[in-house]
Design an enzyme around this catalytic site. Structure first.
Site: not given
Lengths: 67, 460
Positions: B200, B230, B266
């Site tokens: 991440d 995303d 998203e």
């Protein structure tokens, strides 16, 4: 069942039968002269409009305009 | 002299005409039209790049393959395409990026991408780039350099950002934590919520934000029309306020570069969380409550929910989302590369129901997204690879356009014929999609208007 899409320019009624049996809808509540502008039938048969009554075959779509 | 006078008279006439027109048609000032809709069909075709069309016959779909199918895509009525990530990556899906400003060689070159943009723009089509900002690949040089630096430290030493700037790009910890993976050959751990190959990014880092600004400027400068973001709920895992702040920053960044840039996120979550995220000012968030097997569309089509729920849920979403962002543009979809395909939601032979399910998504407000292959009723569910199978262009055994299936994909018996057959069948699923998209295009109010239910007019 019905959806009314609306904006100032061009209100339209989009009628969709999401079921596997025919249905009929009575739009006299709208007090408008109606025009069947578009008809689509996913199962082959197309919607029809008779006065204020819309006949929707199974899985069909009608786009209706007020005149 | 005469010419000047004539010009002044003409300008005066035009001004008078403009005043008259605005008097006679005052409603044009008041129309509710979402800023990112109301021209064209407002339909987006999602392409899983590696499985769509193979132009160089190496088994992998590529950018030139997409270029060769633009007539097909536009012929169905789509006015936008969204390509799953095209950046260099070691996986077939490319959702773990190694270089944000390059093209994966298996898909083509930067020149190919620029040519695709030019082709689309010359047709009036928009191109949306998939941007994965939550994480990188563990093979990204940023992570590799950070990892090498940490491995070089003596036990107990405190990392110094001045010695390696990349340690601030990720979240490292000397202690094991939930969501952290061990860094091989070291005493360190790093945040990797999806899997260890996807570390991440630390989106609080000013250095990371600088990188993001450069990435956005790079692609918008190339002519990209917008981004599909995303996994936005994972930026700061389930911290909605923090995610909203980041998206606001990203949208502001992009709009400062290109004011009409379109951004869709998203957010695989519930309606209330999506509404909160709309406070970021993002144009669109995918309308997950309607999608997939658990969504409103599937619920109605299976008979588990009354048909009127379709309209009522739509109205509820419109009210909620427009309160958070009056200029929002809904992003309905039914399936995508992470969900099972529409054909697998129905029993064989239920073709009319299958057609109707996607029509429900296509007749919603906003920009409606369609996953490649759904227009021919391709099958594919279960493991992810099954959902991303090769586009079924024809039943020719040696059709050069058809890609190899992703490694690990199960054998799937397709229920409906390929594009080449459906094109010539007026009752095909493909021609149904074309008809519904044509309807959407002909009546822009479907994309831009408000919906309401005419109650009591008809039964189920």
């Amino acid at each position: 069942m019905f959806i009314r899409y609306d904006d100032v320019h061009e209100p339209v009624l989009l009628a969709m039968n999401l079921r596997d049996h025919d249905t009929e809808c009575d739009l006299s509540i709208l007090n408008e002269k109606l025009e069947l502008a578009e008809a689509l039938g996913a199962a082959g048969r197309l919607p029809t409009l008779n006065g204020s009554k819309v006949h929707l075959p199974a899985y069909s779509i009608a786009l209706i305009l007020g005149e | 002299m005469f010419t000047d006078r004539l010009r002044r008279i003409l300008i005066a006439v035009v001004l008078v005409l403009l005043v008259l027109i605005s008097r006679f048609f005052p409603q044009t000032q008041d129309v509710f039209v979402s800023s990112k809709t109301a021209s064209g069909s407002n339909t987006v075709y999602e392409i899983f790049v590696g499985s769509f069309c193979d132009s160089d016959h190496d088994g992998t779909g590529d950018l030139n393959g997409i270029r060769s199918k633009l007539d097909y895509i536009q012929g169905l009525g789509f006015d936008q395409i969204w390509l799953t990530p095209v950046h260099p990556s070691d996986t077939y899906h490319k959702y773990d990026v190694k270089d944000y400003c390059a093209i994966d060689p298996s898909f083509g070159t930067m020149a190919d991408y620029e040519a695709l943009l030019a082709d689309c723009h010359s047709r009036g089509m928009r191109v949306l780039m998939d941007l994965v900002l939550n994480h990188t690949s563990s093979a990204h040089p940023w992570f590799q350099q950070a990892a090498a630096y940490l491995r070089s430290l003596p036990a107990g030493a405190v990392p110094d950002e001045r010695e390696c700037r990349y340690i601030s790009y990720y979240r490292f910890s000397a202690e094991a934590q939930d969501g952290y993976a061990p860094l091989a050959d070291s005493q360190w751990y790093y945040e990797a919520r999806f899997w260890s190959g996807m570390p991440d990014l630390n989106l609080d880092s000013p250095l990371v934000r600088e990188e993001i600004e450069e990435i956005a400027a790079f692609w918008l400068g190339k002519g990209v029309d917008g981004f599909r973001l995303d996994a936005v709920t994972s930026y700061y895992t389930n911290e909605t306020e923090h995610n909203t702040e980041f998206m606001r920053y990203f949208c502001d960044t992009c709009r400062a570069i290109k004011s009409d840039c379109y951004i869709v996120g998203e957010a695989w979550t519930d309606r209330n969380t999506i509404a909160s995220l709309y406070e970021s000012g993002i144009d669109s968030l995918f309308d997950f409550p309607f999608a997939d097997t658990g969504g409103v569309i599937a619920g109605v089509m299976s008979g588990q929910r009354p048909a009127r729920d379709y309209v009522r849920e739509m109205i509820a979403s419109e009210e909620l989302f427009s309160r958070a962002n009056p200029d929002y543009t809904d992003a309905p979809f039914y399936t995508n590369h992470d969900t099972g395909r529409n054909a697998d939601h129905f029993q064989p032979g239920q073709t009319a129901a299958l057609k109707m399910a996607y029509a429900m998504s296509l007749l919603m407000r906003g920009n409606s997204f369609v996953y490649y292959g759904e227009e021919i009723g391709m099958n594919g569910s279960g493991r992810d690879e099954n959902k991303r199978g090769a586009m079924y262009w024809s039943n020719l055994a040696d059709d050069p356009d058809i890609c190899s299936p992703p490694a690990g994909m199960d054998y799937i018996q397709l229920q409906y014929p390929p594009v080449s057959v459906q094109m010539n069948d007026p009752d095909s699923i493909l021609n149904w999609f074309r008809s519904v998209i044509t309807l959407r295009s002909k009546y822009p109010v479907i994309a831009s208007g408000r919906s309401a239910e005419v109650e009591g007019a008809c039964s189920e």
